[in-house]
Design a protein around this motif. Structure first.
Motif, PDB file in Angstrom:
ATOM      1  N   ARG A  14      26.596 -45.655  -1.850  1.00  0.00           N
ATOM      2  CA  ARG A  14      25.844 -44.402  -1.737  1.00  0.00           C
ATOM      3  C   ARG A  14      25.809 -43.887  -0.293  1.00  0.00           C
ATOM      4  N   PHE A  15      25.966 -44.797   0.659  1.00  0.00           N
ATOM      5  CA  PHE A  15      25.910 -44.432   2.076  1.00  0.00           C
ATOM      6  C   PHE A  15      27.277 -44.592   2.751  1.00  0.00           C
ATOM      7  N   GLN A  16      28.329 -44.256   2.002  1.00  0.00           N
ATOM      8  CA  GLN A  16      29.685 -44.421   2.533  1.00  0.00           C
ATOM      9  C   GLN A  16      29.955 -43.542   3.752  1.00  0.00           C
ATOM     10  N   VAL A  17      29.233 -42.433   3.891  1.00  0.00           N
ATOM     11  CA  VAL A  17      29.411 -41.578   5.080  1.00  0.00           C
ATOM     12  C   VAL A  17      28.996 -42.345   6.339  1.00  0.00           C
ATOM     13  N   ASP A  18      27.973 -43.183   6.232  1.00  0.00           N
ATOM     14  CA  ASP A  18      27.564 -43.999   7.375  1.00  0.00           C
ATOM     15  C   ASP A  18      28.686 -44.962   7.755  1.00  0.00           C
ATOM     16  N   CYS A  19      29.348 -45.527   6.757  1.00  0.00           N
ATOM     17  CA  CYS A  19      30.483 -46.413   7.020  1.00  0.00           C
ATOM     18  C   CYS A  19      31.618 -45.642   7.681  1.00  0.00           C
ATOM     19  N   LEU A  20      31.813 -44.403   7.261  1.00  0.00           N
ATOM     20  CA  LEU A  20      32.860 -43.576   7.854  1.00  0.00           C
ATOM     21  C   LEU A  20      32.586 -43.324   9.335  1.00  0.00           C
ATOM     22  N   HIS A  21      31.334 -43.089   9.708  1.00  0.00           N
ATOM     23  CA  HIS A  21      30.993 -42.891  11.129  1.00  0.00           C
ATOM     24  C   HIS A  21      31.387 -44.115  11.952  1.00  0.00           C
ATOM     25  N   ALA A  23      33.517 -46.459  11.082  1.00  0.00           N
ATOM     26  CA  ALA A  23      34.968 -46.645  10.983  1.00  0.00           C
ATOM     27  C   ALA A  23      35.713 -45.746  11.969  1.00  0.00           C
ATOM     28  N   LEU A  24      35.305 -44.501  12.060  1.00  0.00           N
ATOM     29  CA  LEU A  24      35.976 -43.582  12.992  1.00  0.00           C
ATOM     30  C   LEU A  24      35.817 -44.041  14.437  1.00  0.00           C
ATOM     31  N   ALA A  25      34.627 -44.462  14.792  1.00  0.00           N
ATOM     32  CA  ALA A  25      34.407 -44.955  16.157  1.00  0.00           C
ATOM     33  C   ALA A  25      35.236 -46.203  16.416  1.00  0.00           C
ATOM     34  N   THR A  26      35.348 -47.064  15.411  1.00  0.00           N
ATOM     35  CA  THR A  26      36.116 -48.297  15.553  1.00  0.00           C
ATOM     36  C   THR A  26      37.599 -48.007  15.708  1.00  0.00           C
TER      37      THR A  26
END
Length: 74
Positions: A14-21, A23-26
């Motif tokens: 449900r909070f995959q957008v947080d994972c995307l943030h 991931a992008l920084a990583t």
């Protein structure tokens, strides 16, 4: 990377957008990710989990901080 975090099952899909943030920084090899998101990102055990996945995937650890930790009062 976001999918790898979700598969590790420490953040709800449900909070995959947080994972995307994160991931992008990583993937962009940012020096740090500064966030007010204390529920899904800026928590000691979540930071450890994100960085554990990063290391398994061949990336370095990401420095995840709250704004209060990086803003100077001077």
């Amino acid at each position: 990377m976001a999918e790898a975090y979700l598969r590790a099952d420490f953040v709800s899909r449900r909070f995959q957008v947080d994972c995307l943030h994160v991931a992008l920084a990583t993937v962009c090899r940012a020096d740090a990710l500064i966030s007010w998101n204390f529920k899904h990102i800026v928590q000691y055990h979540k930071i450890k989990a994100f960085n554990g996945v990063n290391l398994v995937q061949g990336y370095g650890a990401l420095d995840i901080r709250s704004p209060a930790e990086v803003i100077s009062s001077e």
